[in-house]
Write an enzyme that holds these catalytic residues in place. Structure first.
Site, short mmCIF file in Angstrom:
data_model
loop_
_atom_site.label_atom_id
_atom_site.label_comp_id
_atom_site.label_asym_id
_atom_site.label_seq_id
_atom_site.Cartn_x
_atom_site.Cartn_y
_atom_site.Cartn_z
N THR A 65 31.57 43.32 34.71
CA THR A 65 31.10 43.43 36.10
C THR A 65 31.82 44.58 36.84
O THR A 65 31.35 45.01 37.88
CB THR A 65 31.32 42.12 36.90
OG1 THR A 65 32.70 41.73 36.82
CG2 THR A 65 30.46 40.99 36.34
N SER A 105 37.60 38.46 36.21
CA SER A 105 36.60 37.38 36.30
C SER A 105 35.38 37.92 37.03
O SER A 105 35.53 38.71 37.97
CB SER A 105 37.12 36.19 37.11
OG SER A 105 36.10 35.20 37.25
N TYR A 175 33.01 28.72 37.90
CA TYR A 175 33.98 29.59 38.59
C TYR A 175 35.07 28.74 39.25
O TYR A 175 36.26 28.98 39.04
CB TYR A 175 33.22 30.42 39.62
CG TYR A 175 34.04 31.45 40.34
CD1 TYR A 175 34.60 32.53 39.67
CD2 TYR A 175 34.25 31.37 41.72
CE1 TYR A 175 35.35 33.49 40.33
CE2 TYR A 175 34.98 32.33 42.40
CZ TYR A 175 35.53 33.39 41.71
OH TYR A 175 36.27 34.35 42.38
N THR A 205 35.77 38.96 50.61
CA THR A 205 36.32 40.30 50.84
C THR A 205 35.18 41.31 50.69
O THR A 205 34.27 41.11 49.89
CB THR A 205 37.45 40.57 49.83
OG1 THR A 205 38.44 39.56 49.98
CG2 THR A 205 38.09 41.92 50.04
#
Ligand code: UDP
Length: 341
Positions: A65, A105, A175, A205
């Protein structure tokens, strides 16, 4: 109800890191830091900040990712090295290491929902690999946990002492529970193996380098507004989030590295907005003619989320300084320039 908050002192870990990590006025920081997930959104900003203050950085990322584009300005920079690897398959780095920050992650809900098994792997085997690397090198270990450990919170705002309300078998559990397990593992290594550990719980964020297709609310709304598409509000838009600008978050992470605090410590901006209010702000700040449409609310989407950051203020002397309008303006500028190029 106070459900317990421990510090390194209660773990019997010596308080050596204030001296070891903090930059003195005339001193050069000679630390060597491993950042897993260092090519991701938060990781890449963190790597930059570490390099800027004189640390050597070993960035590890499998680019599932994250992206090389995020670390393009760092590749070739003295003190920075990049290893493409999946930390859930094990991790070895030679040479001295002063700190390991475990950020690897998938982090946006669509990203971890698309990769349930990988998310569980990196939040279990990956965390064990990262923390045992820190243990072998006598390094400080920082676990990047998440506000998702509070699930759909029944206490508001959320202090670190709240144990959370997580659906352990829901779709988001891949998660949430991986991060909860990571926290448990981190504390066990601190207690049992005397590793110098710290846990931060990162709230929403945003900022430059969020990817347009990332699926998170700020990146979706900004890219939709700039391309004249409708802004997709999920549910009735009354659910709330608190948005922390990336530079503030990075300064909180650095304060945690420099401290001897084990936490957990909430890092986030306590200003709370509904998702509808965020959509209106983005439309106004972009000057877009986009409309707002509604789409179904994803499963287990938390209704309210807002950090209590009094522990971060007290133990780290940290609090965010960027308000949402200022942060969104910078983010919008970045998305504009990306769309042009
Ligand atoms: N959301 C939304 N529209 C979008 C993307 C997200 O209304 O295009 C909502 C989502 O349902 C959630 C909030 O915005 O209530 C924050 O979602 P995000 O995926 O950014 O992160 P989360 O806080 O859920 O991990």
């Amino acid at each position: 109800m106070d459900q317990g908050l421990s510090t390194a002192t209660t773990l019997g870990v010596p308080s050596i890191h204030r001296a070891r990590f903090l930059l003195g006025k005339d001193r050069v920081c000679m630390t060597r830091v491993v950042v897993t997930g260092g090519a991701g959104f938060i990781g890449s900003h963190l790597c930059e900040a570490l390099i800027l203050r004189g640390s050597e950085v070993v960035c590890i990322d499998d680019l599932s990712t994250g992206s090389e584009e995020n670390i393009a300005s760092l590749l070739g920079t003295r003190g920075f090295s990049f290893i493409r690897a999946d930390v859930s398959r094990g991790l070895d780095v030679e040479g001295k290491i002063d700190a390991v920050l475990h950020l690897a992650s998938p982090a946006s809900p669509p990203a971890y929902l698309r990769r349930p098994l990988e998310t569980l792997a990196v939040g279990s085997r990956g965390t064990e690999a990262a923390i045992s690397l820190a243990a072998r090198h006598g390094a400080r270990f920082i676990m990047a946990s998440t506000s998702e450990v509070y699930g759909d919170p029944a206490v508001h705002p959320q202090p670190e002492s709240y144990w959370g309300n997580v659906n352990p078998i829901g779709v988001r559990s891949v998660y949430d529970e991986a991060k909860r397990f990571s926290e448990a593992l981190t504390m066990a290594y601190g207690r049992e193996r005397k590793v110098d550990v710290g846990i931060v719980r990162i709230f929403n964020t945003y900022g430059p380098r969020l990817r347009a297709g990332d699926g998170r609310v700020v990146s979706n709304f900004v890219s939709q507004a700039l391309s004249g598409e409708p802004l997709t509000v999920y549910g009735d838009g009354s659910q709330t989030r608190s948005f922390c600008y990336i530079d503030d978050l990075v300064s909180g992470l650095l304060a945690m590295v420099d401290s001897d605090v084990s936490g957990p410590i909430n890092l986030g901006n306590p200003a709370e907005y509904s998702v509808s209010a965020l959509a209106d702000m983005v439309i106004e700040l972009t000057g877009s003619k986009s409309k707002v449409i509604t789409q179904p609310l994803p499963a287990d989407d938390p209704v309210r989320r807002c950090p209590d950051i009094s522990t971060a203020k007290r133990l780290l002397g940290w609090e965010p300084v960027t308000d949402l309008v200022a942060g969104l303006e910078r983010t919008i500028d970045w998305f504009r320039s990306e769309m042009k190029s």
